[in-house]
Design a protein around this motif. Sequence first.
Motif, short mmCIF file in Angstrom:
data_model
loop_
_atom_site.label_atom_id
_atom_site.label_comp_id
_atom_site.label_asym_id
_atom_site.label_seq_id
_atom_site.Cartn_x
_atom_site.Cartn_y
_atom_site.Cartn_z
N ASP A 19 0.86 -1.21 0.00
CA ASP A 19 0.00 0.00 0.00
C ASP A 19 0.89 1.25 0.00
O ASP A 19 1.85 1.33 0.76
N SER B 165 -6.88 1.72 -6.06
CA SER B 165 -6.25 2.89 -5.44
C SER B 165 -4.73 2.71 -5.37
O SER B 165 -4.09 2.42 -6.39
N ASP B 166 -4.15 2.83 -4.17
CA ASP B 166 -2.69 2.73 -4.06
C ASP B 166 -2.28 1.38 -3.47
O ASP B 166 -1.21 1.26 -2.88
N GLU B 167 -3.14 0.37 -3.60
CA GLU B 167 -2.79 -0.93 -3.02
C GLU B 167 -2.87 -2.07 -4.03
O GLU B 167 -3.59 -1.98 -5.03
MG MG Z 1 -4.55 2.50 0.29
#
Ligand code: MG
Length: 237
Positions: free
Chosen positions: A29, A76-78
């Motif tokens: 993440d 998202s960011d993961e």
């Molecule tokens: Mg995240």
Amino acid sequence: MAKSRFEYVKEFERHDVLLPQCYIVVRIDGKKFHEFSRFYEFEKPNDIRALKLMNAVAKNVVVHYKNEVIVAYGESDEYSFILKKDTNLYNRRRDKIATLFVSLFTSQYVALWSKFFTDRELDFKHLPFFDSRCVVYPNLATVKDYLSWRFVDTHINNLYNTVFWQLVLKCGLTTQQAENRLCGTLSNEKQEILFKECGINYNNEPEMFKKGTVVTRKGEIVHIDVIKEIDQIFKGY
Ligand code: MG
Ligand code: ATP
Ligand code: ATP
Ligand code: MG
Ligand code: MG
Ligand code: MG
């Protein structure tokens, strides 16, 4: 190599070995991507370049570990990488697996950045970095629920963020007003607000936003209903 009298310090090292015959999930993440995305002026709520970059990076990680990975899933960011239960990767050492996945992911992210952000260079003072963890799941039922959990999370977050940013960007509400407007609303109420007040049918939003991204072990990038396809995804594992 000759041993020195200092060699004994090596004995202090501990190797946490992940339980055998359990599925291993490595989840990475982005660190403080709320700030990172603001600095690089990501489009809200979904910057397509950033999502495609994450997907391209994940694909390269899957291809690198193609004999160990069943599937990867990102939003998202993961990203989550699900490994076979009988993998003997790095003798199942937790530190090795977590750190090597995340450092490969990070170096790929930096290396591929300019392919997706063609007009914005990475700033030396604002470089991306990620955290990483390994979680073991004892059976197929729980690992299926893990993936379903991330999929549902994508839906909940994306619906909220889509309405929130439409209220702000299109209807001129302040972020506080938008937050108040959505407080306590159910999923269908959010879809109704989006349709009636912003003129947007949630069903017509891009599949990548609504469903997140699955990377198959062959490195294919697809946006599918994970819950519907869950048995197919894990067929044979
Ligand atoms: Mg995240
Ligand atoms: P932490 O370091 O605890 O993970 P974080 O700021 O990264 O903190 P997350 O919960 O991981 O918090 O959320 C990631 C945030 O990054 C999102 O809330 C969003 O603001 C931003 N973000 C990530 N990907 C995108 C994208 N493709 N488009 C727009 N914003 C994004
Ligand atoms: P592992 O993945 O288990 O760490 P490794 O090949 O990286 O395996 P190390 O014990 O970490 O093994 O040793 C690093 C090796 O990398 C050294 O033995 C040397 O061959 C090489 N190396 C590292 N730094 C340099 C350097 N600056 N100049 C030349 N060779 C180097
Ligand atoms: Mg986090
Ligand atoms: Mg984050
Ligand atoms: Mg080394």
